[in-house]
Write a protein that holds these residues in place. Sequence first.
Motif, mmCIF file in Angstrom:
data_model
loop_
_atom_site.group_PDB
_atom_site.id
_atom_site.type_symbol
_atom_site.label_atom_id
_atom_site.label_comp_id
_atom_site.label_asym_id
_atom_site.label_seq_id
_atom_site.Cartn_x
_atom_site.Cartn_y
_atom_site.Cartn_z
ATOM 1 N N LEU A 94 1.027 -1.378 0.236
ATOM 2 C CA LEU A 94 -0.116 0.165 0.087
ATOM 3 C C LEU A 94 0.945 1.455 -0.282
ATOM 4 C CD1 LEU A 94 -3.193 1.202 0.238
ATOM 5 C CD2 LEU A 94 -2.459 1.476 2.893
ATOM 6 N N GLY A 95 0.679 2.182 -0.744
ATOM 7 C CA GLY A 95 1.266 3.328 -1.319
ATOM 8 C C GLY A 95 0.799 4.351 -1.287
ATOM 9 N N ALA A 96 1.379 5.468 -0.914
ATOM 10 C CA ALA A 96 0.507 6.853 -1.027
ATOM 11 C C ALA A 96 1.743 8.735 -1.288
ATOM 12 C CB ALA A 96 0.308 7.289 0.181
ATOM 13 N N GLY A 97 1.448 9.342 -1.897
ATOM 14 C CA GLY A 97 2.051 9.991 -2.086
ATOM 15 C C GLY A 97 2.192 11.386 -2.869
ATOM 16 N N VAL A 98 3.410 12.249 -3.043
ATOM 17 C CA VAL A 98 3.307 12.746 -4.566
ATOM 18 C C VAL A 98 3.877 12.599 -5.381
ATOM 19 C CG1 VAL A 98 3.387 14.919 -2.493
ATOM 20 C CG2 VAL A 98 5.021 14.314 -3.388
ATOM 21 N N ILE A 99 3.740 13.258 -6.345
ATOM 22 C CA ILE A 99 3.822 14.045 -7.701
ATOM 23 C C ILE A 99 4.799 14.647 -8.103
ATOM 24 C CG2 ILE A 99 3.781 12.685 -10.178
ATOM 25 C CD1 ILE A 99 1.141 10.287 -9.262
ATOM 26 N N LEU A 100 5.368 14.444 -9.028
ATOM 27 C CA LEU A 100 5.704 15.861 -9.201
ATOM 28 C C LEU A 100 5.571 15.745 -10.944
ATOM 29 C CD1 LEU A 100 6.828 19.090 -8.291
ATOM 30 C CD2 LEU A 100 9.871 17.837 -8.102
#
Length: 162
Positions: A94-100
């Motif tokens: 399970l992953g979560a984060g930001v995309i630049l």
Amino acid sequence: MRKRVLAVLIVLVAAVSTLAAVDISLVVGGQGTYGELTINNNASYKFNIDAEVDLDFERGHGMLIGTTLSMSDIDVSVGYAYQTDISSSCDFILGAGVILGLNPALGLDFFVTADFDFKITQDMFIRLGTGFITDLGQIGEDYGKNPTFIVPLPSIGFGWDF
């Protein structure tokens, strides 16, 4: 530009792995490899290819670092990843984060992923999963005013554990 992004990712992975006992997985064709059908005022289709490195520091807690390339965009993603064993031949991540977004203009988006790794051999696996992406647009006056919510079709990737 693409070679620079890939070089930065490789150096980052090498630096982190020398500082800690890290389990490393490399996946090609994971979450970012999908066809995207967007319907706003007109329909558009975009195909991406993705490469991701998962770093598991301890007890399933780690991070993921990825890059997604398409014909017109380059995106770099960084986030938290939690990995757990479902069976001896299957893991759940399970992953979560930001995309630049780097090209054509700077953008900042968010993602959540859910993936299953099915082991083929001790060091090789197939990853199946999907996720959720919020595309907030390019940073500027209109940033975040007309967000696009993307649920990609299930993705497939091939990976190796190091």
